[in-house]
Design a protein around this motif. Structure first.
Motif, PDB file in Angstrom:
ATOM      1  N   LEU A  13       0.827  -1.205   0.000  1.00  0.00           N
ATOM      2  CA  LEU A  13       0.000   0.000   0.000  1.00  0.00           C
ATOM      3  C   LEU A  13       0.865   1.261   0.000  1.00  0.00           C
ATOM      4  CD1 LEU A  13      -2.953  -1.045   2.311  1.00  0.00           C
ATOM      5  CD2 LEU A  13      -3.053  -0.472  -0.126  1.00  0.00           C
ATOM      6  N   ASP A  14       0.428   2.214  -0.794  1.00  0.00           N
ATOM      7  CA  ASP A  14       1.132   3.450  -1.096  1.00  0.00           C
ATOM      8  C   ASP A  14       2.462   3.180  -1.787  1.00  0.00           C
ATOM      9  OD1 ASP A  14      -1.025   4.693   0.012  1.00  0.00           O
ATOM     10  OD2 ASP A  14       0.010   5.466   1.771  1.00  0.00           O
ATOM     11  N   GLY A  15       2.561   2.040  -2.438  1.00  0.00           N
ATOM     12  CA  GLY A  15       3.751   1.726  -3.230  1.00  0.00           C
ATOM     13  C   GLY A  15       3.578   2.178  -4.664  1.00  0.00           C
ATOM     14  N   GLY A  16       3.331   3.469  -4.856  1.00  0.00           N
ATOM     15  CA  GLY A  16       3.084   4.005  -6.188  1.00  0.00           C
ATOM     16  C   GLY A  16       1.621   4.001  -6.575  1.00  0.00           C
ATOM     17  N   PHE A  17       0.751   3.667  -5.639  1.00  0.00           N
ATOM     18  CA  PHE A  17      -0.697   3.754  -5.867  1.00  0.00           C
ATOM     19  C   PHE A  17      -1.355   4.091  -4.532  1.00  0.00           C
ATOM     20  CE2 PHE A  17       0.029  -0.601  -4.587  1.00  0.00           C
ATOM     21  CZ  PHE A  17      -1.059  -0.960  -3.822  1.00  0.00           C
ATOM     22  N   GLY A  18      -2.559   4.632  -4.612  1.00  0.00           N
ATOM     23  CA  GLY A  18      -3.261   5.035  -3.402  1.00  0.00           C
ATOM     24  C   GLY A  18      -4.592   4.340  -3.257  1.00  0.00           C
ATOM     25  N   GLN A  19      -5.450   4.946  -2.459  1.00  0.00           N
ATOM     26  CA  GLN A  19      -6.770   4.389  -2.171  1.00  0.00           C
ATOM     27  C   GLN A  19      -7.530   4.059  -3.453  1.00  0.00           C
ATOM     28  OE1 GLN A  19      -9.241   7.042   0.156  1.00  0.00           O
ATOM     29  NE2 GLN A  19     -11.103   6.186  -0.722  1.00  0.00           N
ATOM     30  N   GLU A  20      -7.329   4.845  -4.500  1.00  0.00           N
ATOM     31  CA  GLU A  20      -8.093   4.675  -5.736  1.00  0.00           C
ATOM     32  C   GLU A  20      -7.879   3.309  -6.382  1.00  0.00           C
ATOM     33  OE1 GLU A  20      -7.172   8.955  -4.979  1.00  0.00           O
ATOM     34  OE2 GLU A  20      -5.994   7.104  -5.035  1.00  0.00           O
TER      35      GLU A  20
END
Length: 336
Positions: A289-296
């Motif tokens: 998580l938060d590894g180049g992407f977020g909640q979306e």
């Protein structure tokens, strides 16, 4: 209210890019609402802070040293070994500063992990994982990084000087074979998550300890970023654990940004597939998580990190605690 109401099991996450996010300007010591309100990273709604990790029951994680290569989307990335090394050293310094501030505790051995998990409370335990080996000059440079606390190395991300990787087919290079051999001799574990098939099988033939910190099933989502059934069996056969990734396009075949997010039940299907192949004792979490992407792009219902344990409600009750952290905990105390 977000998150499960029942008591949380101990959680160990196989893959978090904590220092990389700090390098992007995120202060993980903030409350999540405050981080989101002033987030310097555009287009990715943050989910991870130290407070969120505590709220989820996370006691230990594999924290990455991740050097980002230059690309059209990342013009600030590295172009040579020196640039990769500079990024990794800056992130290493970040973990040490967090440790000095009491935010984390760096763990270097199985006995340290066992003592940390036995304590009733304390900071987040972090096992250092190098994701992509380009910061390492060559095999002779490996003792430096081991001395700095690195205990797990993934030779590839995309293609590196050491191996073919995600969307970059190819075997180990000569330097890669030397590095994996040196890892075996120094007791450094191989993270197979990003290795292309040819590099994966060649690396395993060299005999290192192996895990997959963050990878789902290729049988459900095609592509060389996921593990084939044979790869899963090989990792488990070496005593390793596979960590489940919380990214929608690694969960649902053909998923694209803008579509409804993948369901946690779909991620649970990956867990059940892995368990059918090798048993539940080889399945863990590697959320990324938060590894180049977020909640979306996280699964539906995972709107912040404290929602991660909601996955466990989709798994057999008798295996939930082991997937949450028990399997990683046993691996770490035995092999680290």
């Amino acid at each position: 209210m977000s998150g499960p109401a029942s008591p949380l099991p101990l959680l160990i996450d196989g893959h978090l890019d904590l220092a990389w996010n700090a390098a992007r300007g995120r202060d993980l010591g903030l409350d999540l609402a405050a981080l989101r309100a002033g987030d310097p990273v555009a287009g990715e709604t943050a989910t991870v802070t130290f407070g969120e990790l505590r709220a989820a029951g996370t006691r230990v994680c594999f924290g990455t040293l991740f050097a980002l290569p230059r690309s059209g989307e990342s013009p600030e990335g590295y172009t040579d070994h020196a640039g990769a090394r500079a990024q990794a050293l800056a992130q290493l310094d970040q973990y040490r500063r967090w440790e000095d501030a009491g935010q984390v505790r760096l763990l270097r051995s199985g006995s340290e992990v066992a003592a940390h998990l036995a304590a009733p409370a304390g900071p987040l335990g972090v096992v250092l994982l190098m994701e992509g080996a380009d910061p390492i000059r060559d095999a002779r440079d490996l003792p430096f990084w081991v001395g700095a606390g690195v205990r797990v190395i993934g030779p590839a991300w995309g293609r590196t000087r050491y191996a073919g990787g995600t969307d970059a087919p190819g075997p180990l290079t000569d330097a890669g074979r030397e590095l994996v051999t040196a890892m075996r001799e120094l007791g450094v574990t191989l993270d197979a998550s990003h290795l292309d098939d040819a590099a994966f099988w060649e690396a395993l033939d060299l005999g290192p300890q192996v895990i997959a910190t963050h990878a789902n099933s290729r049988a459900l989502v095609p592509g060389n970023r996921q593990l084939s059934d044979g790869m899963v069996r090989a990792v488990a056969g070496a005593g390793g654990v596979v960590g489940l990734v919380f990214l929608s396009r690694f969960i649902r075949r053909g998923w694209e940004a803008g579509q409804p997010r993948a369901a946690l039940e779909e991620l649970a299907a990956h867990a059940r597939h892995l368990a059918a192949l090798v048993g539940w004792e080889h399945v863990g979490l590697g959320t990324d998580l938060d590894g180049g992407f977020g909640q979306e792009k996280a699964p539906a219902g995972v709107d912040r990190y404290r929602d991660v344990p909601l996955l466990l409600e989709r798994l057999p009750p008798e295996h939930r605690a082991d997937v949450a952290g028990g399997n990683w905990g046993r691996w770490l105390t035995r092999y680290l």
